[in-house]
Design a protein around this motif. Sequence first.
Motif, short mmCIF file in Angstrom:
data_model
loop_
_atom_site.label_atom_id
_atom_site.label_comp_id
_atom_site.label_asym_id
_atom_site.label_seq_id
_atom_site.Cartn_x
_atom_site.Cartn_y
_atom_site.Cartn_z
N SER A 267 0.84 -1.19 0.00
CA SER A 267 0.00 0.00 0.00
C SER A 267 0.87 1.24 0.00
CB SER A 267 -0.92 0.01 1.22
OG SER A 267 -0.15 -0.01 2.42
N CYS A 268 0.29 2.36 -0.44
CA CYS A 268 1.04 3.62 -0.46
C CYS A 268 0.05 4.77 -0.32
CB CYS A 268 1.86 3.76 -1.74
SG CYS A 268 0.86 3.84 -3.24
N GLY A 269 0.59 5.95 0.04
CA GLY A 269 -0.33 7.06 0.23
C GLY A 269 0.32 8.39 0.49
N GLU A 270 -0.47 9.27 1.13
CA GLU A 270 -0.08 10.66 1.34
C GLU A 270 0.93 10.82 2.46
OE1 GLU A 270 -0.63 14.85 0.35
OE2 GLU A 270 -0.96 12.93 -0.66
N ASP A 271 1.19 9.75 3.21
CA ASP A 271 2.22 9.84 4.26
C ASP A 271 3.62 9.55 3.71
OD1 ASP A 271 2.09 7.14 3.85
OD2 ASP A 271 1.49 6.60 5.89
N ARG A 272 3.74 9.53 2.37
CA ARG A 272 5.01 9.39 1.66
C ARG A 272 5.57 7.98 1.69
NH1 ARG A 272 9.55 13.10 3.07
NH2 ARG A 272 9.41 12.15 5.13
N THR A 273 4.79 7.01 2.17
CA THR A 273 5.36 5.68 2.35
C THR A 273 4.74 4.63 1.45
OG1 THR A 273 3.80 4.95 4.07
CG2 THR A 273 5.73 6.20 4.79
N LEU A 274 5.57 3.63 1.17
CA LEU A 274 5.14 2.34 0.64
C LEU A 274 5.25 1.37 1.81
CD1 LEU A 274 4.78 -0.03 -1.44
CD2 LEU A 274 7.25 0.11 -1.80
N ARG A 275 4.19 0.61 2.06
CA ARG A 275 4.20 -0.32 3.19
C ARG A 275 3.90 -1.74 2.71
NH1 ARG A 275 3.63 2.55 8.50
NH2 ARG A 275 3.72 4.76 7.97
N ILE A 276 4.63 -2.69 3.28
CA ILE A 276 4.45 -4.11 2.95
C ILE A 276 3.85 -4.79 4.18
CG2 ILE A 276 5.60 -6.25 2.29
CD1 ILE A 276 7.40 -3.04 1.54
N TRP A 277 2.77 -5.55 3.95
CA TRP A 277 2.02 -6.18 5.03
C TRP A 277 2.02 -7.70 4.85
CZ3 TRP A 277 -0.32 -2.57 8.38
CH2 TRP A 277 -0.39 -1.25 7.90
N LYS A 278 2.22 -8.39 5.95
CA LYS A 278 2.19 -9.86 5.92
C LYS A 278 1.48 -10.35 7.18
CE LYS A 278 5.13 -13.88 5.03
NZ LYS A 278 6.52 -14.34 4.77
N ASP A 279 0.48 -11.19 7.00
CA ASP A 279 -0.29 -11.75 8.12
C ASP A 279 -0.84 -10.65 9.04
OD1 ASP A 279 0.29 -14.31 7.19
OD2 ASP A 279 2.17 -14.38 8.33
N GLY A 280 -1.24 -9.54 8.42
CA GLY A 280 -1.86 -8.47 9.19
C GLY A 280 -0.90 -7.49 9.82
N ASN A 281 0.41 -7.71 9.65
CA ASN A 281 1.41 -6.83 10.25
C ASN A 281 2.21 -6.11 9.17
OD1 ASN A 281 0.92 -7.67 13.02
ND2 ASN A 281 1.86 -9.61 12.43
N CYS A 282 2.56 -4.86 9.47
CA CYS A 282 3.45 -4.12 8.57
C CYS A 282 4.88 -4.60 8.80
CB CYS A 282 3.34 -2.62 8.84
SG CYS A 282 4.38 -1.61 7.76
N VAL A 283 5.48 -5.22 7.78
CA VAL A 283 6.81 -5.81 7.94
C VAL A 283 7.90 -4.93 7.35
CG1 VAL A 283 5.92 -8.16 8.06
CG2 VAL A 283 6.53 -7.18 5.83
N GLN A 284 7.52 -3.94 6.55
CA GLN A 284 8.53 -3.04 6.01
C GLN A 284 7.86 -1.75 5.56
OE1 GLN A 284 11.01 -4.61 2.86
NE2 GLN A 284 12.32 -2.79 2.77
N THR A 285 8.54 -0.63 5.79
CA THR A 285 8.06 0.69 5.37
C THR A 285 9.17 1.38 4.60
OG1 THR A 285 6.69 0.84 7.36
CG2 THR A 285 7.09 2.88 6.15
N ILE A 286 8.85 1.86 3.41
CA ILE A 286 9.84 2.55 2.57
C ILE A 286 9.32 3.97 2.32
CG2 ILE A 286 11.08 2.59 0.39
CD1 ILE A 286 10.69 -0.45 0.23
N THR A 287 10.00 4.95 2.88
CA THR A 287 9.62 6.35 2.71
C THR A 287 10.18 6.89 1.40
OG1 THR A 287 9.61 6.64 5.10
CG2 THR A 287 9.66 8.63 3.76
N HIS A 288 9.38 7.69 0.71
CA HIS A 288 9.78 8.30 -0.56
C HIS A 288 10.09 9.79 -0.36
CE1 HIS A 288 8.18 4.60 -2.07
NE2 HIS A 288 8.22 4.96 -3.34
N PRO A 289 10.98 10.35 -1.15
CA PRO A 289 11.25 11.79 -1.09
C PRO A 289 10.23 12.57 -1.91
CG PRO A 289 12.71 10.77 -2.67
CD PRO A 289 11.90 9.65 -2.07
N ALA A 290 8.95 12.36 -1.62
CA ALA A 290 7.86 12.98 -2.36
C ALA A 290 6.71 13.24 -1.39
CB ALA A 290 7.40 12.07 -3.50
N ILE A 291 5.83 14.16 -1.74
CA ILE A 291 4.69 14.45 -0.88
C ILE A 291 3.68 13.31 -0.93
CG2 ILE A 291 2.72 16.01 -0.57
CD1 ILE A 291 4.49 18.25 -1.65
N SER A 292 3.42 12.80 -2.14
CA SER A 292 2.39 11.77 -2.33
C SER A 292 2.96 10.59 -3.10
CB SER A 292 1.20 12.33 -3.11
OG SER A 292 0.74 13.53 -2.54
N VAL A 293 2.69 9.39 -2.62
CA VAL A 293 2.96 8.18 -3.40
C VAL A 293 1.60 7.72 -3.92
CG1 VAL A 293 4.07 5.93 -3.47
CG2 VAL A 293 4.85 7.65 -1.82
#
Length: 751
Positions: free
Chosen positions: A242-268
Amino acid sequence: MDSGIYKLSASLKGHEDDVRDVTFISPDSIVSVSRDSTVRLWKRGSSPGLFNDHINSTGVAFVNSVAYLQPTPEHPKGLIVSGGQDTTIEIREPETLSADPNYILLGHSHNVCTLDTFGQTIISGSWDGTARVWKDWQTQYVLEGHEGAVWAVLALSETNIITAGADKTIRLWENGKQVGVLKDHTDCVRGLCRLPNGLFASCANDATIRVWSPDGHELQQLHGHTNYVYSITALPSGEIFSCGEDRTLRIWKDGNCVQTITHPAISVWSVAVNAENGDIATGASDNVVRVFSRDQSKWATEELLAAFEESVAKSSIPANQIGEIQKDKLPGPEALENSGKKDGQVIMVRNGHNVEAHMWSASARSWTNVGQVVDTAGPGQKRLYEGKEYDFVFDVDIQEGAPALKLPYNVSENPFEAARKFLENNELPISYLDTVGNFIVQNSQGVTLGQQSEPTNSGPEPWGTESRYRPGETSSPQPPPPSHPKVIPQTEYLSITTANLALVEKKTRQINEQLIQGGQNEISMNPEELKALAELCRYLGEKKPATPLATPCLELLNKFVRTWPSQHRLPFLDLLRLAAGVSPLVAQMNLVELFTSSDTMSKEHTNNVMLAVRAFVNSFQTEDGRKYVQDEYEEVGTPTVRAAASGTTNRNLKVAEATLFLNYSVLFKADNSADKAITLLDNVTKVAGKEVDSETTYRSLVALGTLLMIGSEVKEAATAVYDVRGVLKSAVGRVKEPRMQRLVAEIQELL
């Protein structure tokens, strides 16, 4: 080798504006679309971080959505499907050099903001409040029911479709019929994706991700995003991205966020994942497509990875995205010695005079600097925009969730003059002059302004384009609005004339060719009629035609509005409504008879109805046209239009009908026709008393106010029979806009 964590593989630069959507068409090929009006194809080259790009098409308006049709014998490379602001859906082969698409799909009347495919079926969603299912390049179903833009569509099969939108609902459809409505989200629903075992997931502006059973029971909520979640996708394994206005891409597994990748942008804006190799692609507001991989052989060099992390750390986070910050109460860098509680956790740290945001990475077991929190720029911090320096460069949303436009402003300017220039430069309704002006004032508080001139006396013009400005509301008290001239009575007739004639002509020829190939030569255009089509489009493209519209052009419209099947008739109706605004000869065609005998007003094809109503609206632009609609008022006003538009969810049809009422009110006021005005009150008050769309309500109320100006007889009927005071109270309660409050107050003064 799969490392278990994602790292940057490549940053793909070429777009000149926000990248709004991305999709994989093979493990090493990505398609992206952008506000720069292009569709780009990226193919991985010989080295891991190298991608070659090809501009697959260039349009004339924002391209906001993209999908892919798998290869067939006819199209062995598959087909790229794209849609956007010009309301059309274009379908092209990858790596094409042709300027013309293989297919064009017409039907939506507003921005096409989402696409999906299943087999060779295409599903689209639009700001017009509808979704469409396309089969064999034709509309199979129109899915109506949403009370706002359809932001997301998903096909679970050729017969089971899911849609979601600005009305906060998710709707389930089977064979074109609505079978369920889910109302669990508390804000606009922005994305949908398939999950294993028939499940699906949704994401929304309420910052949540929700997992659903096939029949619509909520199974799980995922929390972690801190702002709007724009896009969601998943692997066959069930991992969610998933991705959004908090500048992040998030990877989810079994209901938990297992990795967060922040982008140098306002919106992903968008995320896509390839099912074969698990690679991810994102599109963001900094114009860059980024590719991430778990395969270490595809990772970018250490130098490029460090550069990416540095760009994130140097990116500025506006303080208004974080909330009120008390620097003296923030911890220092020593807080980073403690482990985070979960992946994606963000803490604020005071580092000297600066405030930094740091995010916890569970995979790396460390904090990552994701940017410096900054206050809004002031006079001492100039911003560069289009080669000039400004005290402020605001991001302004033209519609909730849509790409932001730039609003430059210097404190020495009159804020309302800056607002006027912004609206005119972006072709937005001048009716929002005070809202944008107050936005500037509110967001530049605390700055000593230079000498300002008084706001201009050219008051708000209440009519605008269909992509109307929708600013976000603020909870802070607004400064007093500038004075505004009276709106009532309306004295000018309105028209609806925006069109892309080149696309209309192209689509008409394409349909004609399909009819010929299908053996329907008897209703296809012959060479002379094709010449008349070209002449008609040329004529309508002239600003002030010097000669009357040629007879063959009129005969062309009259013939094919009657003979072409309803599902193919849209281009000719579009040309007819344009011709009605410039040629008095259209009045001689007897539009009422034409539309009723050809079944154009059937509710099964609401866009046909909408264009027919627009033809009546535009007829007021010529003297002969005004005489025709006045003579036919008893037919046009109620049996023809009201019957076809009643109960519709098509916003453009609602606005067209309200504009028709408004033009009639101007005509009756000019002729002092009290009897006809009283009959029109019935329709106007019915719409104004219940409608939720602000533009439709506003135009209906201006029509009401104009009718009241005719005299005491109309006023007495309005108060005694049609409860106009109750209508006004209801309207101002439903539509909370400054212009609506002013208009209602103005009408109340007449009673």
